[in-house]
Each structure stands twice: as C-alpha cells, then as structure tokens.
Motif scaffolding. Sequence first.
Motif, PDB file in Angstrom:
ATOM      1  N   PHE A 189       0.834  -1.193   0.000  1.00  0.00           N
ATOM      2  CA  PHE A 189       0.000   0.000   0.000  1.00  0.00           C
ATOM      3  C   PHE A 189       0.872   1.247   0.000  1.00  0.00           C
ATOM      4  O   PHE A 189       2.007   1.235   0.488  1.00  0.00           O
ATOM      5  CB  PHE A 189      -0.915   0.028   1.232  1.00  0.00           C
ATOM      6  N   LYS A 190       0.315   2.319  -0.533  1.00  0.00           N
ATOM      7  CA  LYS A 190       0.933   3.625  -0.393  1.00  0.00           C
ATOM      8  C   LYS A 190       0.687   4.134   1.024  1.00  0.00           C
ATOM      9  O   LYS A 190      -0.200   3.649   1.732  1.00  0.00           O
ATOM     10  CB  LYS A 190       0.338   4.613  -1.398  1.00  0.00           C
ATOM     11  N   ALA A 191       1.449   5.135   1.448  1.00  0.00           N
ATOM     12  CA  ALA A 191       1.175   5.767   2.729  1.00  0.00           C
ATOM     13  C   ALA A 191      -0.191   6.448   2.666  1.00  0.00           C
ATOM     14  O   ALA A 191      -0.615   6.947   1.625  1.00  0.00           O
ATOM     15  CB  ALA A 191       2.267   6.772   3.057  1.00  0.00           C
ATOM     16  N   GLY A 192      -0.891   6.455   3.775  1.00  0.00           N
ATOM     17  CA  GLY A 192      -2.194   7.106   3.827  1.00  0.00           C
ATOM     18  C   GLY A 192      -3.281   6.164   4.305  1.00  0.00           C
ATOM     19  O   GLY A 192      -3.024   5.041   4.756  1.00  0.00           O
ATOM     20  N   LYS A 193      -4.520   6.602   4.179  1.00  0.00           N
ATOM     21  CA  LYS A 193      -5.651   5.826   4.674  1.00  0.00           C
ATOM     22  C   LYS A 193      -5.901   4.608   3.785  1.00  0.00           C
ATOM     23  O   LYS A 193      -5.907   4.695   2.562  1.00  0.00           O
ATOM     24  CB  LYS A 193      -6.908   6.691   4.720  1.00  0.00           C
ATOM     25  N   LEU A 194      -6.103   3.488   4.424  1.00  0.00           N
ATOM     26  CA  LEU A 194      -6.373   2.259   3.682  1.00  0.00           C
ATOM     27  C   LEU A 194      -7.767   2.301   3.080  1.00  0.00           C
ATOM     28  O   LEU A 194      -8.699   2.886   3.656  1.00  0.00           O
ATOM     29  CB  LEU A 194      -6.266   1.042   4.599  1.00  0.00           C
ATOM     30  N   PRO A 195      -7.943   1.648   1.931  1.00  0.00           N
ATOM     31  CA  PRO A 195      -9.283   1.555   1.353  1.00  0.00           C
ATOM     32  C   PRO A 195     -10.155   0.607   2.167  1.00  0.00           C
ATOM     33  O   PRO A 195      -9.683  -0.122   3.052  1.00  0.00           O
ATOM     34  CB  PRO A 195      -9.008   0.989  -0.045  1.00  0.00           C
ATOM     35  N   VAL A 196     -11.435   0.599   1.835  1.00  0.00           N
ATOM     36  CA  VAL A 196     -12.366  -0.377   2.402  1.00  0.00           C
ATOM     37  C   VAL A 196     -12.277  -1.644   1.554  1.00  0.00           C
ATOM     38  O   VAL A 196     -12.198  -1.581   0.324  1.00  0.00           O
ATOM     39  CB  VAL A 196     -13.798   0.175   2.413  1.00  0.00           C
ATOM     40  N   PHE A 197     -12.289  -2.801   2.217  1.00  0.00           N
ATOM     41  CA  PHE A 197     -12.159  -4.077   1.518  1.00  0.00           C
ATOM     42  C   PHE A 197     -13.515  -4.795   1.499  1.00  0.00           C
ATOM     43  O   PHE A 197     -14.269  -4.757   2.472  1.00  0.00           O
ATOM     44  CB  PHE A 197     -11.123  -4.971   2.203  1.00  0.00           C
ATOM     45  N   THR A 198     -13.776  -5.457   0.401  1.00  0.00           N
ATOM     46  CA  THR A 198     -14.949  -6.317   0.283  1.00  0.00           C
ATOM     47  C   THR A 198     -14.475  -7.752   0.122  1.00  0.00           C
ATOM     48  O   THR A 198     -13.645  -8.036  -0.757  1.00  0.00           O
ATOM     49  CB  THR A 198     -15.815  -5.911  -0.918  1.00  0.00           C
ATOM     50  N   VAL A 199     -14.996  -8.640   0.963  1.00  0.00           N
ATOM     51  CA  VAL A 199     -14.503 -10.021   1.002  1.00  0.00           C
ATOM     52  C   VAL A 199     -15.671 -10.983   0.823  1.00  0.00           C
ATOM     53  O   VAL A 199     -16.637 -10.937   1.594  1.00  0.00           O
ATOM     54  CB  VAL A 199     -13.794 -10.309   2.342  1.00  0.00           C
ATOM     55  N   PRO A 200     -15.613 -11.879  -0.178  1.00  0.00           N
ATOM     56  CA  PRO A 200     -16.669 -12.880  -0.325  1.00  0.00           C
ATOM     57  C   PRO A 200     -16.521 -13.977   0.726  1.00  0.00           C
ATOM     58  O   PRO A 200     -15.451 -14.567   0.887  1.00  0.00           O
ATOM     59  CB  PRO A 200     -16.457 -13.421  -1.731  1.00  0.00           C
ATOM     60  N   ALA A 201     -17.598 -14.246   1.443  1.00  0.00           N
ATOM     61  CA  ALA A 201     -17.577 -15.271   2.491  1.00  0.00           C
ATOM     62  C   ALA A 201     -18.929 -15.973   2.524  1.00  0.00           C
ATOM     63  O   ALA A 201     -19.938 -15.450   2.037  1.00  0.00           O
ATOM     64  CB  ALA A 201     -17.255 -14.639   3.838  1.00  0.00           C
ATOM     65  N   ARG A 202     -18.932 -17.156   3.133  1.00  0.00           N
ATOM     66  CA  ARG A 202     -20.200 -17.855   3.306  1.00  0.00           C
ATOM     67  C   ARG A 202     -20.115 -18.813   4.488  1.00  0.00           C
ATOM     68  O   ARG A 202     -19.031 -19.292   4.860  1.00  0.00           O
ATOM     69  CB  ARG A 202     -20.600 -18.599   2.039  1.00  0.00           C
TER      70      ARG A 202
END
Length: 764
Positions: free
Chosen positions: A487-500
């Motif tokens: 990652f670059k420095a700064g705020k991390l993005p929001v992650f979307t994770v497939p789960a079941r």
Amino acid sequence: MIKDTTNAKRALHQQQLSAGLVITGGGLSGVCAAITAARAGTKVILVQDRPVLGGNSSSEVRLWILGATSHMGNNNRWSREGGVIDEILVENTHHNPEGNPLILDMILLDKVKQEGNITLLLNTAVFDLEKSDADTISSLKAFCSQNSTEYLLTAPLFCDASGDGIVGFLAGAAFRMGAEAADEFDEQMAPSAQYGELLGHSLYFYSKDTGKPVKFIPPSFALDDITKIPRYRSFNANEFGCKLWWVEYGGRLDTIHQTEEIKWELWRVIYGVWNHIKNSGQFPEAENLTLEWVGTIPGKRESRRFEGDYMLSQRDLTEQRPHHDAVAYGGWSIDLHPADGVFSERPGCNQWHSKGIFSIPYRTLYSRNISNLFLAGRIISVSHVAFGATRVMATSAYVGQAVGMAATLCLKQGLLPAQLLQETQLNELQTMLMKAGQYIPGLTLNDGADLVQQAAVKASSTLKFKGFDAVDAWKSLAISAGMLMPFKAGKLPVFTVPARSSATTKLLCELWICSRSGSFTPDVLMTSNTLTVNGDVELELDFDVVLPEAGYAFIIFRQNAAIELGYTDQRITGIVSVFNLINKAVSNYGKQSPPPGTGVDEFEFWCPQRRPEGQNIALKLSEAQDLFEAENISNGVDRPVMQPNAWVADRDDINPSLTLEWSSVQIISSMTLCFDTDFDHPMESVLMTHPETTMPFCVRDYRVVDASGREIYAATNNYQTRNEIKFDEPVETAKLTIYVQHPLPHVPAALFAVRCYGPQQAAN
C-alpha cells in the motif's frame, strides 16, 4: 609403443597452469564464484577433487539446494537468492522438475563449460602449496587421480571453497573448529558440551519399486539392532534421500580426519535401516522395493571455519544488523544439531528462525592473515552459532558470487581482498554485484552507466489494483489465512470479502504491519474488526487506519472452520496469499515460542502455499492502488521489498508495451531485462518435484523495436529471471519499445527492470 625398463625412480607427469584466480572446491560456492568471475572477464582455474560439480547438491550426495526460502516455511518473502545460483535453480526447475540429481550434475557441468575463461580440473585434489612470504600464497600443488598428473597452479589470488578449507589450512590461515563459549560473542544459543560442538555428516539412500517382490540380505556390517536409534519408529518405506537428513553421525569425532570412520558408521546405519524396512515385517508396502542407490561419500556439515576481519555471530542474525559492507544475505534458521546425531535422544535439530533475512558482510569473505586468500562456502568467518544459518548451500553459493566479483575487481585495480573495504571500491563491488542480479538488503542500485536512467518511461497501460474480479473456488477457513499486500502511505481503502457459512458465526479480521523495514513478519497489530457471517455474503471491512509510510500490510482472517472464503486463480506480481501454516520440516509450528534466554524472537509464521494451491483471497478494494508504475523498472530494486518494484500491465491490455524515449539518439550495445520467476518459490533441486517448469509470473514472449519500428530482438519461451541481450552491432536510436505478452490468461505481464548500456559500459 612405450617401453621403459629402467628401475630409476620416476616423476609424475607435471603441468603448470596460471590464471587470475584459482578456486579450490567445485561445490556450489566454488561454481558460482568461478562463473561470476569468468563472466566479468577473469581467467579462472576451478579445482574439484570429485568427478562432478555441486558438492552436497551433486548426485554423489543428493541434498537439495536451499537457503533463505527455507522450504517456503518461514517469513522471508521473495527471498530466493539471485544472480548465478538463481539462474541455476531456475534452469534446473525448467529442465528437471522431477528433481533428478544426474540432470543437475549435467546442468552444473554445462554452465561451467560454457565459460571460456574457466579451466576446470575434475578429480584433482590440492595437497600442498607454496608461499612467496608469510602471508601470501604463490601457488598450489594438486594431483589428478585420473590422468596421473601433478599440477602447479599459480595466480595472484586464491579462493578456498573446499568445505574443509584445505588451502587455508596449508597456508596458515587462522581458523576455528568447534563452538565458541557463550560470552565470546554474547551468544545465548551457544551449545553446551552435552549438546556438542560440531554438526555431523549424513548419508542418503534411494529406493525403487521394481513391480515384483525383492529380497534383501544385509551385509555383515549392517546395524543389527535398530532400537539403538532412538527415533527408529520414524523410519518408513516412503521416505528416502535427504528427507532422512537426520540420519547423521560424527559430531563427537574429528569431522575432517575421521571422515572415513564416520562414513562406515553411516553405512552401517543405512544398511541396518533398509534391513529393518525390508525384513522386520512392519512394512508390507516395501515388498517390491529395492535399494537403488546408497551414497558413497557423506554430506559433510561442519569442520573448519576461518577468521576474517569480522566474525558474524548470533545477534547479527536475530537482530538483522545492517553492515556497510554487505554483499550477500542469508535467511535459513539458526539450525544446530546434537553432536550424537542419529544416536541422540534429542530432536534431530534445534532450529530457530529470525524475523527476516540477515546481511553478510564482505569482511567475512577473506582471511585476516593470508593477504590473497578469499573464503567461500561454509568456511566463511562466522561463529559456530551463526554457522548454523550460513552453512546451507544457496547461501554458500551467494557468498561465492560475491567473492568471484570481488576477485575480479581486485585484479582490475591491483588490490588485495582487504583493500576493497575502501569506500570507493566497496561501492563499486556492491554495484557490480547488483548489476549481475545479486540483491543486497538495504541497498539500491544507482547505476550511472544505465541509459534508462536518462530516459522517459511510458507504458501502454498500468495495472490499477482494485482487487480481484472473480471467485474461482471456496475454501474453508480451517486455518487462519490472509493477504500480504502493498500500500501507499495514507488511509487504507475499504475491503470487500466474499464469504459464506451455513449458520450465523463471527469472523475476526486483523490488520498487521512489520516493525522492521523490509521484513515480512507481522508483529505490529494495527487494528481488528469482528464481522458477522450468515449465508453467502460480501463482507465490508473498513479498518479505518492510516499507514504512516508505504509498505506491505497483512490482512488476516482468523481461523473459523464454519466459514468459507472466496478465492481467485488470478495472480499478480508482488501480491500473495499467506497462511498460518505448520511446516515441521523447518521447525515451523505456526508460532515460534523460544525458551527464555535464547535471544530469539517470538512470532507467528505466515507462509504461502505451494502451487497449484495458494490462490489469492478474492477481495476487492474501494479505491485503486497505484503500485505498479512504469517508473519501477528503473528504481534499482529487482524484487518485492517495501513495494512490488515492478511494472505490471493492465490485464485487459491486449498488446502491453513499455517505451523508453531519450531526447537524443543513444548508442546501445546491450540490454538487461529482469522478469518475475517468483522469488518465493524455493526450487529445491532434488527429490522434491515442482508443479510447473516456468513460473506463472514470468513473461515468456517479448520483442524489442527501435524508433523506426525495426525489430532488434525477440524472445520466445523465456523462463529465466534475467535476460542479458548483447547486440552484434550497436543500436542507434532515440526510442525503444518492449512489447510483452501476458504469461497466462490470469496473470498480467510484469517487468522488474530494464537497463541499457553503451559500448564502453557493455565492455565493462
């Protein structure tokens, strides 16, 4: 016809040879030193007392080549050694994925014979030397048993890569044998007398299924009571070769002068083990097996260690201390064995890992009191404890490369080994090594001769990483899993994770970073979230964290067997899935928990899975990460470290290309292109097999055109890390375009580096 009836004492046939560098020892350290020096323009004589090259990796011993990657069982990501040893391992994996040791013999011999600057003397043992003064070797004497010839080998510089240090010993070089007391180097892992001060030898055997019953009658000298081996219940009909590395003996003896006695004891054990497997009645599956091969020379671990101007010790490894004169690195665990070996009640090894790779300084690679003697392989200047990590073959080969380049620089500038420590010469040595593919921790190649440094670099496309767009499989979270991502420095993005899951359950998600720059051990917990999983869901994971600097982070999903995560077949250079795996072969039990007072860190292991497993978790990012810019190809680092350090094309680019443009016409005589052959893959050279012959990230096909559109070079079916292109006639152009093809449908094309040199730089 020759007829001689005299009864006078006859002399051996004699031959005198001279070169710039004489290397004694044709193991991997000697081979890599010789090839490196020869390619840099040095005339080399390589003296090997065996009929084949490779030492412990050869068909005579059959130990797999390993180093910092440690069977992919540690936290040293992308740590396979570069340069010549990488070239050899990639070549062997491509031609010999089955791990046939005879094919490795062939590859090593071929590599050496291709170098016109190397004179190879096989079956030739050094037995004496001459000195011009107290601290200078002038020549070696060696005898070839096959042509009954005595050689006198003269050179200004010598390298001892012989394992037992025969040249250093005869020359009077300061050496040690055994273990230092704990207080000499403040080493808490220094062994007790009960544990023992030397590692022993091992001997291996191979079995073969003949398809019909085979009887075995043991020799009279075979061990008749298998219970004398405390771990005898560990023997089975399916394990052979170096998987039985713990069949070891000799640590209480003189591992040089009693080697033949040690060998006979190991033969006694081996034939006793096979008798147990064939005739005890406990292994009916062995009925059709025959003993195909038994080693005739033991694989030797330890004997002499020689003193340089610095002795590497435990804290250098566990604290990953930087050294201004670093020329190589290691990453195997500190791996000490009980001196009683196979007859010991103790475990076969005492293995503790560091949090990352450690630097090896140039001061450990030459004798402190013999002025023209280099050291390579397992005899370099280290304490017994540090030797536990530096002794392995890929590390030995890596320091051999450093010696080969250092010898070349010494010869060009009329210097002795220690004199290269001057700042200018040391910087030049490090630059020459990095240009030849030798990654050195903490250093960046600043090559003023590289014309690409003055070029404008543009790409037809650049991957803007927003995650993965396909779920190809669902896998249980039976063990904790994660993604290691830059990652670059700064705020991390929001992650979307497939789960079941089939019922409502909780998923603990964590964000970890590393406390040490360039390390891949997650030891700083930034934050955690607990999410609810019920049925098929797309989980939204917002850590709400600002990274203080660019680097890698671990997104970790803790074990919950009730949950499955979605995985993708898509793979990208510099991004990898990791798992809290156990690998008992390298003392990895998921977490390292050393006893107090060992001076070793406690931490978790997060390792990739071997292909065809190891798919990435199919997460998506709310914002694209610009990590794979074209400018990466000239940043001086040719593997992932703090960032991927690669240009990666967009997956949808049907004709990816990279353009270099100068403000005026350049004269280009050579180019270097560095591709991704997956520095995480250990590429064990024998016994273990590999799922592919070309790494999935490696660009197979590419072509180079000049400003007029004329094709000046093309390659197909490439599988090597580094492509060195030398043009028959210099190319005069103000622009070059490199067209690359995506290596696989699910793997976008990537390049770590492009370098261009003019006529004078190419000659150097």
